[in-house]
Write a protein that holds these residues in place. Structure first.
Motif, PDB file in Angstrom:
ATOM      1  N   ILE A 137      -8.290  -0.677  -0.188  1.00  0.00           N
ATOM      2  CA  ILE A 137      -6.922  -1.110  -0.509  1.00  0.00           C
ATOM      3  C   ILE A 137      -7.026  -2.349  -1.384  1.00  0.00           C
ATOM      4  CG2 ILE A 137      -4.712  -1.929   0.403  1.00  0.00           C
ATOM      5  CD1 ILE A 137      -5.372  -0.394   2.967  1.00  0.00           C
ATOM      6  N   ASP A 138      -6.497  -2.260  -2.608  1.00  0.00           N
ATOM      7  CA  ASP A 138      -6.682  -3.333  -3.579  1.00  0.00           C
ATOM      8  C   ASP A 138      -5.445  -4.197  -3.793  1.00  0.00           C
ATOM      9  OD1 ASP A 138      -9.325  -2.474  -4.096  1.00  0.00           O
ATOM     10  OD2 ASP A 138      -8.556  -0.937  -5.466  1.00  0.00           O
ATOM     11  N   LYS A 139      -4.265  -3.674  -3.432  1.00  0.00           N
ATOM     12  CA  LYS A 139      -3.033  -4.391  -3.730  1.00  0.00           C
ATOM     13  C   LYS A 139      -2.195  -4.600  -2.471  1.00  0.00           C
ATOM     14  CE  LYS A 139      -2.787  -2.492  -8.412  1.00  0.00           C
ATOM     15  NZ  LYS A 139      -1.961  -1.702  -9.375  1.00  0.00           N
ATOM     16  N   ALA A 140      -1.547  -5.756  -2.416  1.00  0.00           N
ATOM     17  CA  ALA A 140      -0.729  -6.097  -1.244  1.00  0.00           C
ATOM     18  C   ALA A 140       0.338  -5.053  -0.936  1.00  0.00           C
ATOM     19  CB  ALA A 140      -0.095  -7.477  -1.432  1.00  0.00           C
ATOM     20  N   PRO A 141       1.079  -4.524  -1.943  1.00  0.00           N
ATOM     21  CA  PRO A 141       2.117  -3.539  -1.612  1.00  0.00           C
ATOM     22  C   PRO A 141       1.578  -2.278  -0.942  1.00  0.00           C
ATOM     23  CG  PRO A 141       2.453  -4.404  -3.824  1.00  0.00           C
ATOM     24  CD  PRO A 141       1.107  -4.876  -3.372  1.00  0.00           C
ATOM     25  N   ASP A 142       0.305  -1.981  -1.143  1.00  0.00           N
ATOM     26  CA  ASP A 142      -0.290  -0.774  -0.574  1.00  0.00           C
ATOM     27  C   ASP A 142      -0.868  -0.997   0.820  1.00  0.00           C
ATOM     28  OD1 ASP A 142       0.279   0.560  -2.953  1.00  0.00           O
ATOM     29  OD2 ASP A 142      -1.643  -0.033  -3.844  1.00  0.00           O
ATOM     30  N   ALA A 143      -0.925  -2.253   1.249  1.00  0.00           N
ATOM     31  CA  ALA A 143      -1.525  -2.554   2.551  1.00  0.00           C
ATOM     32  C   ALA A 143      -0.594  -2.105   3.672  1.00  0.00           C
ATOM     33  CB  ALA A 143      -1.812  -4.047   2.663  1.00  0.00           C
ATOM     34  N   PRO A 144      -1.134  -1.462   4.709  1.00  0.00           N
ATOM     35  CA  PRO A 144      -0.301  -1.016   5.821  1.00  0.00           C
ATOM     36  C   PRO A 144       0.084  -2.162   6.732  1.00  0.00           C
ATOM     37  CG  PRO A 144      -2.590  -0.592   6.314  1.00  0.00           C
ATOM     38  CD  PRO A 144      -2.551  -1.131   4.905  1.00  0.00           C
ATOM     39  N   MET A 145       1.063  -1.918   7.592  1.00  0.00           N
ATOM     40  CA  MET A 145       1.349  -2.869   8.650  1.00  0.00           C
ATOM     41  C   MET A 145       0.163  -2.894   9.614  1.00  0.00           C
ATOM     42  SD  MET A 145       5.313  -2.480   9.830  1.00  0.00           S
ATOM     43  CE  MET A 145       5.113  -0.770  10.315  1.00  0.00           C
ATOM     44  N   LEU A 146      -0.024  -4.032  10.248  1.00  0.00           N
ATOM     45  CA  LEU A 146      -1.055  -4.184  11.271  1.00  0.00           C
ATOM     46  C   LEU A 146      -0.370  -4.170  12.633  1.00  0.00           C
ATOM     47  CD1 LEU A 146      -4.022  -4.876  12.077  1.00  0.00           C
ATOM     48  CD2 LEU A 146      -3.395  -7.294  11.833  1.00  0.00           C
TER      49      LEU A 146
END
Length: 399
Positions: free
Chosen positions: A35-44
């Motif tokens: 995952i390279d970009k913040a918008p693509d990061a899932p919720m934790l």
């Protein structure tokens, strides 16, 4: 995934920079792999964070000490989250400055603190620390003090604030009512649970307050929002350094609250789902986080957060189950688990005994404050919502 941001241009940059930092942290290298970009990061989620900490965080490998705080109950192990001691203090200082600036707590505040402090749940100590950072005076009795001691401290010190969870404040109010005692404490502060309107009326009758205040956060993200409840019920101002995103909002804008805490550098917290629902609203040019309620699978008992998945752990063989929460005449929290399951008649006592003991362990059972029952029932004995005709898994009757 849909994201609704407050001031997108401003916070997109903050999220981008912090994500670059967080994904390189040893704790999260695997979680954010590819995952390279913040918008693509899932919720934790809490479950994911618990797994990460269990495998990657080793307390004895730390070069310097940490602040440990416990979150929620568990059928297995609790989530104990580590925080850098100075970073934790920096966040509290930022909160205290905001509170003082808005005349929330002042140097004239004298607060009777009946929050809890046990088993690494630190609410009472957190409030003591924040009050002292506001140059206020705290009377630290804790939720475990007797109601006689609380009354004695009130009479002796004449506090102008009383602090506690709604359930503990209710217990104290009932004690006062039973003894025909009316107090006049100017301000009430609550946190940890939602303050229902019916309960607020009862508390006002016995405690005599004029103003209501609250703060908000979680064990994993710290305390980061405050509310003048009297002026703006359910609306919270968020301190600088915290980014709140609303994930998958509905038509009214309510969605899952996900928190990024940029104070946390040693143990980052990026887009963490704390289990509540909310939305952003603007009033007279100011933005506020409006809380709705905890997600339907989450609930609070004895000041601690739990999840229905933990109850499912004990009901895997059941056709159906329902957890009912209420108060009895002694104002104890009543936890009643109704189970629809075929159990041989001779095995019923053992089933009820085993399940009861497991739930007592889960909820840190204390007979002074709780009543717990496990009942084998038929399906038609479960509560059915009269409006939806559905049978909910969780029925909270504590209004």
């Amino acid at each position: 995934m849909h994201l609704v941001h407050l001031a997108p241009k401003k916070y997109d940059l903050v999220l981008r920079d912090y994500f670059e930092f967080a994904r390189k942290n040893p704790l999260y290298i695997d979680f954010y792999k590819d995952i390279d970009k913040a918008p693509d990061a899932p919720m934790l989620s809490k479950e994911e964070l618990m797994s990460i900490l269990k495998t990657k965080f080793k307390l004895h490998d730390q070069n310097t000490g940490v602040y440990l705080v416990r979150s929620g109950g568990s059928t297995q192990e609790p989530l104990v989250f580590p925080v850098d001691i100075q970073e934790n203090q920096d966040q509290r200082i930022a909160m205290a400055k905001e509170l003082v600036k808005n005349n929330f707590f002042t140097s004239k505040t004298i607060a009777l603190n009946i929050f809890g402090y046990s088993d690494m749940y630190r609410t009472a100590a957190i409030m003591d620390d924040i009050l002292e950072k506001c140059n206020a005076t705290t009377l630290s009795l804790s939720a475990h003090a007797s109601y006689d001691d609380m009354l004695q401290a009130t009479n002796y010190f004449n506090p102008n604030f009383i602090l506690g969870t709604p359930s503990k404040l209710l217990c104290f109010a009932k004690f006062l009512e039973e003894n025909n005692i009316q107090l006049e404490i100017e301000n009430l502060f609550y946190a940890g649970e939602f303050l229902r309107p019916s309960l607020q009326k009862l508390l006002k009758k016995t405690l005599g307050y004029e103003q209501v205040y609250s703060m908000y956060g979680s064990a994993e993200t710290g305390i980061w929002a405050w509310s003048d409840v009297t002026k703006r019920p359910s609306l919270f101002s968020v301190i600088k350094g915290i980014v709140v995103e609303i994930i998958d909002p509905d038509a009214n804008g309510y969605g899952t609250i996900a928190v990024t805490n940029t104070f946390r550098k040693r143990f980052p917290v990026f887009r963490y789902a704390i289990g509540d629902l909310g939305r952003w609203i603007d009033i007279d040019g100011d933005s506020f986080l409006e809380l709705k309620s905890r997600e339907t699978k989450s609930f609070i008992v004895g000041e601690q957060h739990y999840n229905l998945d933990q109850i499912t752990f004990f009901t895997q063989q059941a056709e159906a189950f329902q957890l009912q929460l209420s108060y009895n005449e002694k104002v104890q929290e009543v936890i009643r688990l109704l189970v629809v399951q075929e159990v041989v008649k001779t095995d019923k006592p053992d089933f009820i005994k085993t399940t009861t003991e497991a739930l007592q362990h889960l909820f840190h059972y204390n007979e002074k404050f709780m009543q717990l029952e496990v009942l084998l029932v038929a399906t038609d004995e479960l509560y059915i919502d009269p409006n939806t005709a559905k049978t909910p898994l969780l029925v909270d009757l504590r209004d």
